[in-house]
Each structure stands twice: as structure tokens, then as C-alpha cells.
Scaffold this motif. Structure first.
Motif, PDB file in Angstrom:
ATOM      1  N   GLY A  29      40.435  47.872 -25.868  1.00 26.19           N
ATOM      2  CA  GLY A  29      40.061  49.187 -26.359  1.00 26.19           C
ATOM      3  C   GLY A  29      38.754  49.209 -27.110  1.00 26.19           C
ATOM      4  N   THR A  30      38.252  50.418 -27.309  1.00 28.94           N
ATOM      5  CA  THR A  30      37.073  50.639 -28.127  1.00 28.94           C
ATOM      6  C   THR A  30      37.376  51.802 -29.069  1.00 28.94           C
ATOM      7  OG1 THR A  30      34.664  51.005 -28.099  1.00 28.94           O
ATOM      8  CG2 THR A  30      35.939  52.164 -26.413  1.00 28.94           C
ATOM      9  N   GLN A  31      37.075  51.623 -30.344  1.00 27.68           N
ATOM     10  CA  GLN A  31      37.441  52.608 -31.363  1.00 27.68           C
ATOM     11  C   GLN A  31      36.457  53.770 -31.374  1.00 27.68           C
ATOM     12  OE1 GLN A  31      40.131  52.605 -33.761  1.00 27.68           O
ATOM     13  NE2 GLN A  31      39.377  54.688 -34.081  1.00 27.68           N
ATOM     14  N   VAL A  32      37.010  54.971 -31.366  1.00 30.13           N
ATOM     15  CA  VAL A  32      36.217  56.195 -31.533  1.00 30.13           C
ATOM     16  C   VAL A  32      36.732  56.888 -32.784  1.00 30.13           C
ATOM     17  CG1 VAL A  32      35.691  58.476 -30.597  1.00 30.13           C
ATOM     18  CG2 VAL A  32      35.724  56.480 -29.083  1.00 30.13           C
ATOM     19  N   THR A  33      35.850  57.121 -33.740  1.00 31.94           N
ATOM     20  CA  THR A  33      36.215  57.785 -34.977  1.00 31.94           C
ATOM     21  C   THR A  33      35.327  59.010 -35.159  1.00 31.94           C
ATOM     22  OG1 THR A  33      36.864  55.674 -35.975  1.00 31.94           O
ATOM     23  CG2 THR A  33      36.521  57.535 -37.463  1.00 31.94           C
ATOM     24  N   VAL A  34      35.965  60.159 -35.290  1.00 31.06           N
ATOM     25  CA  VAL A  34      35.239  61.413 -35.464  1.00 31.06           C
ATOM     26  C   VAL A  34      35.497  61.908 -36.878  1.00 31.06           C
ATOM     27  CG1 VAL A  34      34.835  63.730 -34.584  1.00 31.06           C
ATOM     28  CG2 VAL A  34      35.539  61.914 -33.016  1.00 31.06           C
ATOM     29  N   SER A  35      34.453  62.012 -37.659  1.00 29.71           N
ATOM     30  CA  SER A  35      34.600  62.463 -39.042  1.00 29.71           C
ATOM     31  C   SER A  35      34.394  63.972 -39.113  1.00 29.71           C
ATOM     32  CB  SER A  35      33.573  61.755 -39.929  1.00 29.71           C
ATOM     33  OG  SER A  35      32.262  62.100 -39.542  1.00 29.71           O
ATOM     34  N   SER A  36      35.230  64.605 -39.935  1.00 31.21           N
ATOM     35  CA  SER A  36      35.152  66.067 -40.036  1.00 31.21           C
ATOM     36  C   SER A  36      34.297  66.481 -41.208  1.00 31.21           C
ATOM     37  CB  SER A  36      36.548  66.645 -40.149  1.00 31.21           C
ATOM     38  OG  SER A  36      37.216  66.081 -41.241  1.00 31.21           O
ATOM     39  N   ALA A  62      35.499  47.706 -21.808  1.00 29.25           N
ATOM     40  CA  ALA A  62      35.115  49.001 -22.363  1.00 29.25           C
ATOM     41  C   ALA A  62      34.143  48.808 -23.523  1.00 29.25           C
ATOM     42  CB  ALA A  62      36.350  49.756 -22.854  1.00 29.25           C
ATOM     43  N   SER A  63      33.239  49.753 -23.676  1.00 29.87           N
ATOM     44  CA  SER A  63      32.273  49.713 -24.773  1.00 29.87           C
ATOM     45  C   SER A  63      31.788  51.124 -25.063  1.00 29.87           C
ATOM     46  CB  SER A  63      31.081  48.819 -24.411  1.00 29.87           C
ATOM     47  OG  SER A  63      30.411  49.319 -23.267  1.00 29.87           O
ATOM     48  N   GLY A  64      31.069  51.279 -26.165  1.00 27.52           N
ATOM     49  CA  GLY A  64      30.457  52.559 -26.481  1.00 27.52           C
ATOM     50  C   GLY A  64      31.102  53.344 -27.601  1.00 27.52           C
ATOM     51  N   GLY A  65      32.192  52.844 -28.146  1.00 33.01           N
ATOM     52  CA  GLY A  65      32.831  53.549 -29.235  1.00 33.01           C
ATOM     53  C   GLY A  65      31.997  53.507 -30.502  1.00 33.01           C
ATOM     54  N   GLY A  66      32.410  54.278 -31.496  1.00 29.61           N
ATOM     55  CA  GLY A  66      31.691  54.294 -32.760  1.00 29.61           C
ATOM     56  C   GLY A  66      32.147  55.421 -33.648  1.00 29.61           C
ATOM     57  N   LEU A  67      31.361  55.664 -34.677  1.00 25.26           N
ATOM     58  CA  LEU A  67      31.633  56.719 -35.650  1.00 25.26           C
ATOM     59  C   LEU A  67      30.654  57.859 -35.400  1.00 25.26           C
ATOM     60  CD1 LEU A  67      32.957  57.803 -38.264  1.00 25.26           C
ATOM     61  CD2 LEU A  67      31.208  56.504 -39.527  1.00 25.26           C
ATOM     62  N   VAL A  68      31.185  59.059 -35.303  1.00 25.78           N
ATOM     63  CA  VAL A  68      30.350  60.231 -35.036  1.00 25.78           C
ATOM     64  C   VAL A  68      30.908  61.417 -35.805  1.00 25.78           C
ATOM     65  CG1 VAL A  68      31.671  60.892 -32.976  1.00 25.78           C
ATOM     66  CG2 VAL A  68      29.274  61.574 -33.177  1.00 25.78           C
ATOM     67  N   GLN A  69      30.046  62.334 -36.153  1.00 26.82           N
ATOM     68  CA  GLN A  69      30.493  63.541 -36.847  1.00 26.82           C
ATOM     69  C   GLN A  69      31.096  64.528 -35.849  1.00 26.82           C
ATOM     70  OE1 GLN A  69      27.105  65.051 -39.083  1.00 26.82           O
ATOM     71  NE2 GLN A  69      27.828  63.995 -40.925  1.00 26.82           N
ATOM     72  N   LEU A 120      32.894  66.582 -29.976  1.00 27.10           N
ATOM     73  CA  LEU A 120      34.025  65.794 -30.443  1.00 27.10           C
ATOM     74  C   LEU A 120      34.690  66.426 -31.651  1.00 27.10           C
ATOM     75  CD1 LEU A 120      32.508  62.286 -29.846  1.00 27.10           C
ATOM     76  CD2 LEU A 120      34.725  63.041 -28.982  1.00 27.10           C
ATOM     77  N   LYS A 121      36.002  66.257 -31.707  1.00 27.06           N
ATOM     78  CA  LYS A 121      36.810  66.795 -32.787  1.00 27.06           C
ATOM     79  C   LYS A 121      37.514  65.645 -33.491  1.00 27.06           C
ATOM     80  CE  LYS A 121      37.867  70.855 -29.910  1.00 27.06           C
ATOM     81  NZ  LYS A 121      38.959  71.670 -29.326  1.00 27.06           N
ATOM     82  N   SER A 122      37.973  65.895 -34.702  1.00 28.30           N
ATOM     83  CA  SER A 122      38.666  64.851 -35.459  1.00 28.30           C
ATOM     84  C   SER A 122      39.902  64.363 -34.707  1.00 28.30           C
ATOM     85  CB  SER A 122      39.042  65.349 -36.842  1.00 28.30           C
ATOM     86  OG  SER A 122      39.848  66.511 -36.753  1.00 28.30           O
TER      87      SER A 122
END
Length: 126
Positions: free
Chosen positions: A119-126, A6-13, A86-88
């Protein structure tokens, strides 16, 4: 032996988009199901979406329906999870998983015999 990358995770608003990829190999059966799970801190792992190779049927949990789209590129042996709006609460480690046969209609969409990739980490910042 089935292997999943798996790939493609990251930090997004919040409100943004990400696309996860799952490169799969080692299938011995022509019919298989590939799905995505996620696990947020302090929560149980949950099935998010699944696609069956036999007829490309797709399944989603209610909280992502209309925002996430699972698709496959058979030539590349890759499954994608396009995540929009995407949501928090979508913040989690996302795992792809695979099993023989078709997706199960009800979540988590794959049985306990499914092979889970890293796994790949997905972080959604609010």
C-alpha cells in the motif's frame, strides 16, 4: 508471479490532487484487470476503481466518480489513479491489485483471487 508496486501517496490539503502509480509485471495472460483498493483506519477495505486491459473499460465507486480517474500506460505496464478534489474521507492506505480477465462490474471490481500489492498512504488534511 504478478508483482505490483504502488507509489505516489502523500499528504495533501482538502481540495488538492495526487496521482498514484502502480507498476505491474509478471502477467501470464494478455487480458487482465488492475484496480485500486483503499482501507481507512477502523474500516473495511473497499474497491475504488478498476480498468480492464481488454477494452480499457473503467469502473468507480460512487463516492469517487467524477473526482478520480484510472488510466493505463501499456508501454510502461503502469496504471495510474489521478485523484482530484480530495476530501478528508479519502484518507486511507491505497493498494493496487490485479487479476486475470476483466473488471467485475460491481464493486469491489476484482475477485477474491486478485493479487494485492503493498500500500501507499494518502492523507488528506481538512
Amino acid at each position: 508471479e504478478v508483482q505490483l508496486q504502488a507509489s505516489g501517496g502523500g499528504l495533501v490539503q482538502a481540495g488538492g490532487s495526487l496521482r498514484l502509480s502502480c507498476a505491474a509485471s509478471g502477467f501470464t495472460s494478455s487480458d487482465h484487470a488492475i484496480g485500486w483498493f483503499r482501507q481507512a483506519p477502523g474500516k473495511e477495505r473497499e474497491g475504488v476503481a478498476c480498468i480492464s486491459s481488454s477494452d480499457e473499460s473503467t469502473y468507480y465507486i460512487a463516492s469517487v466518480k467524477g473526482r478520480f480517474t484510472i488510466s493505463s500506460d501499456n508501454a510502461k505496464n503502469t496504471v495510474y489513479l489521478q485523484m482530484n478534489k480530495l476530501k478528508s474521507e479519502d484518507t486511507a492506505v491505497y493498494y493496487c491489485a490485479a487479476d486475470v480477465g476483466d473488471c467485475v462490474v460491481k464493486a469491489p471490481f476484482l475477485g477474491i483471487s486478485a493479487t494485492l500489492g503493498q500500500g501507499t498512504q494518502v492523507t488528506v488534511s481538512s
